[in-house]
Design a protein around this motif. Sequence first.
Motif, PDB file in Angstrom:
ATOM      1  N   SER A 209      47.557  31.128  26.987  1.00  0.00           N
ATOM      2  CA  SER A 209      48.480  30.941  28.114  1.00  0.00           C
ATOM      3  C   SER A 209      48.369  32.149  29.029  1.00  0.00           C
ATOM      4  CB  SER A 209      49.916  30.788  27.608  1.00  0.00           C
ATOM      5  OG  SER A 209      50.017  29.667  26.770  1.00  0.00           O
ATOM      6  N   VAL A 210      47.740  31.943  30.179  1.00  0.00           N
ATOM      7  CA  VAL A 210      47.504  33.041  31.123  1.00  0.00           C
ATOM      8  C   VAL A 210      48.415  32.861  32.327  1.00  0.00           C
ATOM      9  CG1 VAL A 210      45.782  34.207  32.531  1.00  0.00           C
ATOM     10  CG2 VAL A 210      45.119  33.215  30.350  1.00  0.00           C
ATOM     11  N   THR A 211      49.127  33.913  32.684  1.00  0.00           N
ATOM     12  CA  THR A 211      50.003  33.875  33.863  1.00  0.00           C
ATOM     13  C   THR A 211      49.254  34.475  35.040  1.00  0.00           C
ATOM     14  OG1 THR A 211      50.942  35.992  33.172  1.00  0.00           O
ATOM     15  CG2 THR A 211      52.126  33.999  32.509  1.00  0.00           C
ATOM     16  N   LEU A 212      48.640  33.613  35.824  1.00  0.00           N
ATOM     17  CA  LEU A 212      47.890  34.041  37.010  1.00  0.00           C
ATOM     18  C   LEU A 212      48.455  33.322  38.228  1.00  0.00           C
ATOM     19  CD1 LEU A 212      44.135  34.194  35.921  1.00  0.00           C
ATOM     20  CD2 LEU A 212      45.460  36.037  36.907  1.00  0.00           C
ATOM     21  N   ILE A 213      49.079  34.071  39.102  1.00  0.00           N
ATOM     22  CA  ILE A 213      49.653  33.495  40.316  1.00  0.00           C
ATOM     23  C   ILE A 213      49.079  34.257  41.497  1.00  0.00           C
ATOM     24  CG2 ILE A 213      51.770  33.018  41.597  1.00  0.00           C
ATOM     25  CD1 ILE A 213      53.244  33.092  38.888  1.00  0.00           C
ATOM     26  N   GLY A 214      48.519  33.544  42.447  1.00  0.00           N
ATOM     27  CA  GLY A 214      47.958  34.199  43.623  1.00  0.00           C
ATOM     28  C   GLY A 214      46.729  33.474  44.126  1.00  0.00           C
ATOM     29  N   ARG A 215      46.084  34.089  45.101  1.00  0.00           N
ATOM     30  CA  ARG A 215      44.892  33.495  45.703  1.00  0.00           C
ATOM     31  C   ARG A 215      43.828  34.583  45.836  1.00  0.00           C
ATOM     32  NH1 ARG A 215      46.712  28.579  47.557  1.00  0.00           N
ATOM     33  NH2 ARG A 215      44.750  28.141  48.579  1.00  0.00           N
ATOM     34  N   GLY A 216      42.580  34.137  46.018  1.00  0.00           N
ATOM     35  CA  GLY A 216      41.478  35.079  46.156  1.00  0.00           C
ATOM     36  C   GLY A 216      41.625  35.939  47.394  1.00  0.00           C
ATOM     37  N   LYS A 217      41.105  37.153  47.310  1.00  0.00           N
ATOM     38  CA  LYS A 217      41.205  38.117  48.419  1.00  0.00           C
ATOM     39  C   LYS A 217      39.840  38.286  49.063  1.00  0.00           C
ATOM     40  CE  LYS A 217      44.930  40.566  46.066  1.00  0.00           C
ATOM     41  NZ  LYS A 217      45.007  39.564  44.990  1.00  0.00           N
ATOM     42  N   ARG A 218      39.838  38.386  50.371  1.00  0.00           N
ATOM     43  CA  ARG A 218      38.593  38.529  51.123  1.00  0.00           C
ATOM     44  C   ARG A 218      38.195  40.000  51.170  1.00  0.00           C
ATOM     45  NH1 ARG A 218      36.498  34.576  54.222  1.00  0.00           N
ATOM     46  NH2 ARG A 218      38.472  33.457  54.117  1.00  0.00           N
ATOM     47  N   GLN A 219      36.976  40.293  50.723  1.00  0.00           N
ATOM     48  CA  GLN A 219      36.493  41.670  50.697  1.00  0.00           C
ATOM     49  C   GLN A 219      35.731  41.964  51.984  1.00  0.00           C
ATOM     50  OE1 GLN A 219      37.395  43.611  48.322  1.00  0.00           O
ATOM     51  NE2 GLN A 219      38.142  42.124  46.822  1.00  0.00           N
ATOM     52  N   LEU A 220      35.941  43.159  52.500  1.00  0.00           N
ATOM     53  CA  LEU A 220      35.267  43.561  53.732  1.00  0.00           C
ATOM     54  C   LEU A 220      34.167  44.580  53.480  1.00  0.00           C
ATOM     55  CD1 LEU A 220      38.407  43.975  56.025  1.00  0.00           C
ATOM     56  CD2 LEU A 220      36.905  41.995  55.824  1.00  0.00           C
ATOM     57  N   ALA A 221      34.159  45.167  52.285  1.00  0.00           N
ATOM     58  CA  ALA A 221      33.156  46.199  51.974  1.00  0.00           C
ATOM     59  C   ALA A 221      31.863  45.539  51.530  1.00  0.00           C
ATOM     60  CB  ALA A 221      33.675  47.130  50.895  1.00  0.00           C
ATOM     61  N   SER A 222      30.866  46.378  51.250  1.00  0.00           N
ATOM     62  CA  SER A 222      29.568  45.867  50.790  1.00  0.00           C
ATOM     63  C   SER A 222      29.694  45.367  49.369  1.00  0.00           C
ATOM     64  CB  SER A 222      28.513  46.982  50.871  1.00  0.00           C
ATOM     65  OG  SER A 222      28.848  48.001  49.955  1.00  0.00           O
ATOM     66  N   GLU A 223      28.678  44.640  48.923  1.00  0.00           N
ATOM     67  CA  GLU A 223      28.727  44.050  47.583  1.00  0.00           C
ATOM     68  C   GLU A 223      28.781  45.113  46.506  1.00  0.00           C
ATOM     69  OE1 GLU A 223      25.653  41.287  47.004  1.00  0.00           O
ATOM     70  OE2 GLU A 223      26.324  39.899  48.541  1.00  0.00           O
ATOM     71  N   ASP A 224      28.013  46.205  46.688  1.00  0.00           N
ATOM     72  CA  ASP A 224      28.005  47.254  45.673  1.00  0.00           C
ATOM     73  C   ASP A 224      29.386  47.881  45.531  1.00  0.00           C
ATOM     74  OD1 ASP A 224      25.361  46.781  45.282  1.00  0.00           O
ATOM     75  OD2 ASP A 224      24.676  48.366  46.621  1.00  0.00           O
ATOM     76  N   GLY A 225      30.002  48.159  46.695  1.00  0.00           N
ATOM     77  CA  GLY A 225      31.347  48.717  46.657  1.00  0.00           C
ATOM     78  C   GLY A 225      32.327  47.758  46.025  1.00  0.00           C
ATOM     79  N   GLU A 226      32.126  46.460  46.285  1.00  0.00           N
ATOM     80  CA  GLU A 226      33.029  45.452  45.709  1.00  0.00           C
ATOM     81  C   GLU A 226      32.920  45.427  44.186  1.00  0.00           C
ATOM     82  OE1 GLU A 226      33.236  40.610  45.500  1.00  0.00           O
ATOM     83  OE2 GLU A 226      32.209  41.569  47.174  1.00  0.00           O
ATOM     84  N   GLU A 227      31.689  45.512  43.656  1.00  0.00           N
ATOM     85  CA  GLU A 227      31.508  45.479  42.210  1.00  0.00           C
ATOM     86  C   GLU A 227      32.117  46.714  41.556  1.00  0.00           C
ATOM     87  OE1 GLU A 227      27.476  44.916  41.196  1.00  0.00           O
ATOM     88  OE2 GLU A 227      27.353  42.877  41.992  1.00  0.00           O
ATOM     89  N   GLN A 228      31.901  47.889  42.192  1.00  0.00           N
ATOM     90  CA  GLN A 228      32.471  49.106  41.621  1.00  0.00           C
ATOM     91  C   GLN A 228      33.991  49.056  41.648  1.00  0.00           C
ATOM     92  OE1 GLN A 228      30.726  52.285  43.863  1.00  0.00           O
ATOM     93  NE2 GLN A 228      28.666  51.928  43.062  1.00  0.00           N
TER      94      GLN A 228
END
Length: 547
Positions: A209-228
């Motif tokens: 039972s996972v309590t996850l409420i919300g929506r995906g967030k749009r990233q503006l940085a580069s992919e490498d920065g996003e992964e880190q």
Amino acid sequence: MTAQEVRLCGLLLQEHFGEVVEKVGTHLLKSGAQNLRTIIHETGLSVDLVKKSLCVLVQHGATTFSSGRKGPGSPTEYHTSCDRILRILRYPRYIYTAKTLYGDTGELIIEELLQRGHTTMSSTVKTVADRLTQNMAEGRTMDYTEVSLTFSKLVETHFLQRCPPLPGVGNKDSSAPSETPATPGTPAAPVNTAPPTPESFPECYKVPSVTLIGRGKRQLASEDGEEQRSAKRAKMDPETHGDEGIYWQVNFERFHLHFRDQTIISAVANKLDQTSSEIVRTMLRMSEVTTSPMATCTKPLSANEIFRSLPPSYNILRPILDQYLTLLVDDPMEFVGKAGESGGGMFVVNLHRALANLARATLESVVQERFGSRSARIFRLLLRKRHLEQKQVEDFAMIPAKEAKDMLYTLLSQNLVQLQEIPKTPDYAPSRTFYLYTVNQLPTARMLLQNCYKTVANLIERRLFETKESKRLLEKSQRIEAILASLQASGAEPEQLTEVEEMITAPEKQQLDTLRLHINKLDSAENQVDETIFLLESYINSTNASS
């Protein structure tokens, strides 16, 4: 484990994890189970690098660890699985299958788990929702609930499974096995190196039972920065979702069962027609739950049950179904067998015979492509008749004696045909000895499998060489594409975009197009050879299980 398998494993580790991990992984493959001190001494790497490499291998399930063979208190030993590393070759096929069955969301979930080895459900849902939101139109986002639903479906159909808890280790350690090798000097309890199954681990397919409420967030940085940033957020996020310590991994065996079923369905469609393949598909779908993975055939199904389970869109009448079932039973390929007369007839799908016949067709195809149609005729004749003398081969195949002799000796030199001596007297005198030619399908399939491993390794080496030769040009192209993307995002003038595009000259563009064409051909060839590898592996494993 053969030299070709070790070579291919080394190339796959080098391509996906780097040279250091490749050195440690290849060393363990060649040397067997070893403790940390021995690995450091024999590889010549620093303690820190070896520990990090082992962490990566354990995280991705390629290496297991257990207490030493000398008993309690002895140093922890590490053992690397060749089969698990070879699964990396099939990653694109796993991802494409998930996309076909569950859409873009399923594709990204499987891709995320393959990239990370194993991770929690909440972390996967957040990352996938963010990636889907990133590709959506402005103002639209992906809800966590939708991603969680697809994740649950993958678990229900057993494409995902929980990582088994390590016996004798606390919750904290069992939830983060990637950190366990960091202190390998401490003794660890013996670990079952077999993959988790529902029988050995009752909660293997239970979604928490996972309590996850919300929506995906749009990233503006580069992919490498996003992964880190996502990696840091996973470590520092104080928010709890109710699934802490429950890690998930891809169930490769379930994907392999799906591939096997699809291979049989496709073979039936090619041999007979689409309606026959749909009947076989229905039978396989009905027996998915009741049939064990290594069974030689499915559980018997009555004609009445099959009729009720057929898709309504096909509008197959009962007499037509009976005719199709009779046709499938009488077919020489023996995809379907009859197990009884009750309920309108009891039918089974002969899984082992289907794989054996498909492997046989693959061997015949290889002989025909390499040695010609006449050699293939001799090869098929020996498969059917089992044992024949050279004169009998000439007569049955209707090939002149000189040509038949040359072809037989060529096949014999390539180990595709074997020669068996049966003496009339104990002295083995040639004049009183029968010389019979025969084909042993299983050893021949094993030999062809090793050739396939060698072929894939050669393809990977060629692709790496092509990429290395044009490294400067590829880096320049990537820089220009990044500049163009940033200019388009900032609303630059068309003149500016044209000026940046002209930084690559016409000859360079032509060289890039040629390189990409070659890389695509090599990638396509890898996937095609992997299909042959999967078929041969399935046949060999099925034969071993049934014997």
